[in-house]
Write a protein that holds these residues in place. Sequence first.
Motif, short mmCIF file in Angstrom:
data_model
loop_
_atom_site.label_atom_id
_atom_site.label_comp_id
_atom_site.label_asym_id
_atom_site.label_seq_id
_atom_site.Cartn_x
_atom_site.Cartn_y
_atom_site.Cartn_z
N ASP A 131 3.41 5.57 1.05
CA ASP A 131 4.00 6.66 0.26
C ASP A 131 5.49 6.48 -0.01
N TYR A 133 6.91 3.90 -1.09
CA TYR A 133 7.12 2.97 -2.19
C TYR A 133 6.65 3.54 -3.51
N GLU A 134 7.21 3.02 -4.60
CA GLU A 134 6.70 3.35 -5.92
C GLU A 134 5.36 2.64 -6.11
N ASP A 136 4.01 0.99 -8.57
CA ASP A 136 4.01 -0.33 -9.19
C ASP A 136 5.07 -1.26 -8.63
N GLN A 137 5.57 -0.97 -7.45
CA GLN A 137 6.62 -1.82 -6.87
C GLN A 137 6.09 -3.21 -6.58
N LYS A 140 6.13 -5.03 -1.18
CA LYS A 140 6.11 -3.94 -0.20
C LYS A 140 5.91 -4.50 1.21
#
Length: 354
Positions: A131, A133-134, A136-137, A140
């Motif tokens: 959660d 992270y974005e 579409d990052q 990770k």
Amino acid sequence: MNFFVKKIKGLFFILVALAIMEMIVGFTASKETWEMIVTIAVQILQFLLFILLMVLLRKIIRQSADKEKQYRKLLDLSPEAIYVHRKGILVYSNDAGAKLFGFKEPFELINLPWKEILNAKSYESLKSSSDKYEVDQQFKIHHFNLYEEDENVRYIEAKSTYILFDGEPAREVIARDVTVQEKDSQRLKELSYLDTLTQLPNRRSLLEELDQVIKVSEQMNKSFGIMFVDLDGFKQINDSYGHAKGDFLLKQVSEYLKLCIREEDVVGRFGGDEFIIILPNAVQTDCIVIAQKIIDNMPLFISDFQDQVTLSIGISLYPQNGNDLDTIMLLADKAMYKAKKHGKNNFQFFDIGT
């Protein structure tokens, strides 16, 4: 791969050039024999170039397939758990990945969402890690827990990134079990806050705890007490019986002080033969009851040295005597020396006239 691509580009350029040449010849030349020869030669050359182009394309496709097979083989044999998923649905897992999550074979995970692979508690831990992270990052790093049926907990570190898998976008996850490293780290952290001899909180731990108690007491408008406890006669024990006996006495006193305090209180070894007791949410009468209990029962518990060792206790109160860590500690220390001046084996509060 790049070598073949350059060759294909070159052949396309030649084919285009020949096509243009054929058009020019068709518009400018007369219907003579040489025109026919050039036209046939160009067509033959175009055909040969087309055949060569097809051979190169076949080589590229074969090379690409071989590389994918080698890549799949490396993934399958990797000791690290490797997964590929699209929107949370697994499309690939290697053997190590299956074993990490308690499956026998990799195919058992295919087409399953993470929610069905992990139990509820483990999935919540993974989701909590994701959660931050974005969606579409690109890259990770996850740290989450695997909760097993026997209540054992394993710590997992995973790194994920976008890749092309079978020609389509997907996300590759490389995970490893870091339980041993995590437990070692936790143990080192615990040791950094514990006195190795008595297993009580050490100076560092006590100061951090006291700082926290000050903040809470200020917010809640509560008072608390701090006791500075010193052993009378400890040097003589060390000199007469040796350090082993002295260490044994310190351990006994540590256990004794833990028995005398309330559940919410904290006792720790400040250094040498000095101990600190923090009494959250305590007023002067609470401190008197506990200090008197410590003084009165000491001879019963420390039976080996009851005629040689006593305790001197100095007490300061928040906020009456100060509202910061250094002041409260200093005044408790002064009150302890006041207790020694009064014949030892007693407790004293700090007051302005000390």
